[in-house]
Write a protein that holds these residues in place. Sequence first.
Motif, short mmCIF file in Angstrom:
data_model
loop_
_atom_site.label_atom_id
_atom_site.label_comp_id
_atom_site.label_asym_id
_atom_site.label_seq_id
_atom_site.Cartn_x
_atom_site.Cartn_y
_atom_site.Cartn_z
N MET A 1 0.92 -1.23 0.18
CA MET A 1 0.27 0.14 0.15
C MET A 1 0.98 1.33 0.13
O MET A 1 1.66 1.38 -0.82
N GLU A 2 0.71 2.20 1.07
CA GLU A 2 1.67 3.46 1.28
C GLU A 2 2.94 3.18 1.85
O GLU A 2 3.75 3.97 1.76
N ALA B 165 3.49 3.06 5.08
CA ALA B 165 3.93 3.92 6.25
C ALA B 165 4.27 3.19 7.46
O ALA B 165 4.85 3.84 8.08
N GLY C 215 -1.12 -4.06 -3.41
CA GLY C 215 -1.79 -2.77 -3.10
C GLY C 215 -2.60 -2.72 -4.56
O GLY C 215 -2.37 -3.38 -5.50
N SER D 290 -0.62 2.06 -6.60
CA SER D 290 0.69 1.53 -5.52
C SER D 290 1.55 1.19 -6.96
O SER D 290 2.83 1.04 -6.29
N SER E 19 4.94 2.95 -5.05
CA SER E 19 4.36 4.03 -4.08
C SER E 19 5.27 3.61 -2.82
O SER E 19 5.51 4.43 -1.97
N ALA E 20 5.06 2.46 -2.31
CA ALA E 20 5.57 1.98 -0.92
C ALA E 20 6.94 2.12 -0.75
O ALA E 20 7.70 2.67 0.01
N SER F 247 7.89 6.02 -0.43
CA SER F 247 7.24 6.43 0.82
C SER F 247 8.35 5.75 1.87
O SER F 247 9.03 6.86 2.60
#
Length: 244
Positions: A173-174, A176, A197, A201, A206-207, A210
């Motif tokens: 996902m993101e 975080a 994701g 994603s 994207s992950a 991040s």
Amino acid sequence: MNSEIRKMLEAVQQGTMSVDEALLAIKKEPFADIGYAKVDMHRGIRQGAAEVIYGAGKTVAQMIGIVGVMRQHGQKTILITRLSPESAAEIAAVYPLDYRAEARCGIIGDLPEPDGIGRTSDIPVAEEAALTAEVHGNEVLRLYDVGVAGLHRALHHMDDIMSASVIIAIAGMEGALASVIGGLADCPVIAVPTSVGYGASFGGVSALLSMLNSCASGVSVVNIDNGFGAGYLASMINHMEVKK
């Protein structure tokens, strides 16, 4: 100091290995050329961890050949990563193989007793990381389903987080989770982005971005889905000693 060399020197000191035997072990051919692979036989001496077989892209016959060479040179535990169930079944007909389907990993030989300084902590990627660390002599504590969508689940394990010597934070996902754990823990955190994701994603990109942009200090990042790389790095951190 490298653990393999240390064990060798301790054996010489204790009289269970002669100086000549130790010298021969160090002087042996650094790799075995079997045509389709040059098997690194000195990696254990150089880095403290023997070579691992990356199963993707190799035929069953090639993997069996590499295993044979490694066993001939005294490697007691052999890890094969990215191993399909079909290939695992064929290898198991030749060598005793412990196949872990979730991790897509196969283990030949017994897992060593943990000798690292502490513990290390998507499921397929996490299992690949955990098994890699275990094969290299680490005690591993697995904490699953503790993502930021329910932060209380991670906070429930604060004692485990604070007692770890290195933590592997795996998230899609993101991504975080790595920043959250990095802000809580007082040890190195290895972040692993996964390809889990929806559309935005971008298969884990994207992950990855991040995690690379984490504001938490002490967080390093490996490639997307690279559980092996994270487990190997965690083992190296876990076996660090003060250099005098």
